[in-house]
Design an enzyme around this catalytic site. Sequence first.
Site, mmCIF file in Angstrom:
data_model
loop_
_atom_site.group_PDB
_atom_site.id
_atom_site.type_symbol
_atom_site.label_atom_id
_atom_site.label_comp_id
_atom_site.label_asym_id
_atom_site.label_seq_id
_atom_site.Cartn_x
_atom_site.Cartn_y
_atom_site.Cartn_z
ATOM 1 N N LEU A 233 44.804 35.834 39.558
ATOM 2 C CA LEU A 233 44.785 37.145 38.917
ATOM 3 C C LEU A 233 44.081 36.940 37.590
ATOM 4 O O LEU A 233 44.389 35.993 36.869
ATOM 5 C CB LEU A 233 46.204 37.662 38.649
ATOM 6 C CG LEU A 233 46.930 38.404 39.751
ATOM 7 C CD1 LEU A 233 48.352 38.738 39.305
ATOM 8 C CD2 LEU A 233 46.196 39.667 40.147
ATOM 9 N N ASP A 234 43.153 37.811 37.270
ATOM 10 C CA ASP A 234 42.439 37.704 35.998
ATOM 11 C C ASP A 234 43.414 37.764 34.826
ATOM 12 O O ASP A 234 44.519 38.300 34.945
ATOM 13 C CB ASP A 234 41.444 38.860 35.845
ATOM 14 C CG ASP A 234 40.341 38.805 36.881
ATOM 15 O OD1 ASP A 234 39.933 37.696 37.249
ATOM 16 O OD2 ASP A 234 39.902 39.885 37.306
ATOM 17 N N GLN A 235 42.977 37.276 33.701
ATOM 18 C CA GLN A 235 43.787 37.290 32.489
ATOM 19 C C GLN A 235 44.232 38.711 32.149
ATOM 20 O O GLN A 235 45.343 38.924 31.693
ATOM 21 C CB GLN A 235 42.984 36.694 31.327
ATOM 22 C CG GLN A 235 43.751 36.562 30.044
ATOM 23 C CD GLN A 235 42.922 35.883 28.958
ATOM 24 O OE1 GLN A 235 41.778 35.511 29.158
ATOM 25 N NE2 GLN A 235 43.521 35.722 27.795
#
Length: 177
Positions: free
Chosen positions: A39-41
């Site tokens: 999951l992206d930041q």
Amino acid sequence: MLIALNKPYGVLCQFTDADGRRTLADFIRQKDVYAAGRLDQDSEGLLLLTDDGRLAHQLTDPGHKQPKTYLVQVEGEIDKAALEALRRGVLLNDGPTLPTVAQAATEPDWLWPRDPPVRFRKSIPTSWLSISLREGRNRQVRRMTAAVGFPTLRLIRVQVGEHALDGLAPGESRQIR
């Protein structure tokens, strides 16, 4: 072993960071587990971690067709044409996406506040949708909503295959049997 974590906004999907940013190590004490997917930041929600490479492959490989479901807040009032385009699949710079399950949604009453909050503009409404897809390209949901004219403001993964967030608060985890 399989662990479900509600990854908070701003946390990197890795256990170390030379720049001192928040990582999974701030929330997961179990040794020798790795994120099954990413999951992206700037995305939140369900992240599965495991010590089993075969299980990680089953959860993340598009060939296994594990659906991933996201709750998405977008800028603007989502319309039927945009939802239909998402359902058919959209053309991105790296090729067309597979069809998705996309529908308008309402902001859930269980949703936690984001820190920092999503930007608010009086003159531009927002809306929510649910998107389920079976592929996992880099920033795919964000790119898809932008391609149909509705930039993503907030992205929360709520389910991977049969595994759901099910009431985990941001930063909380539980072992799945």
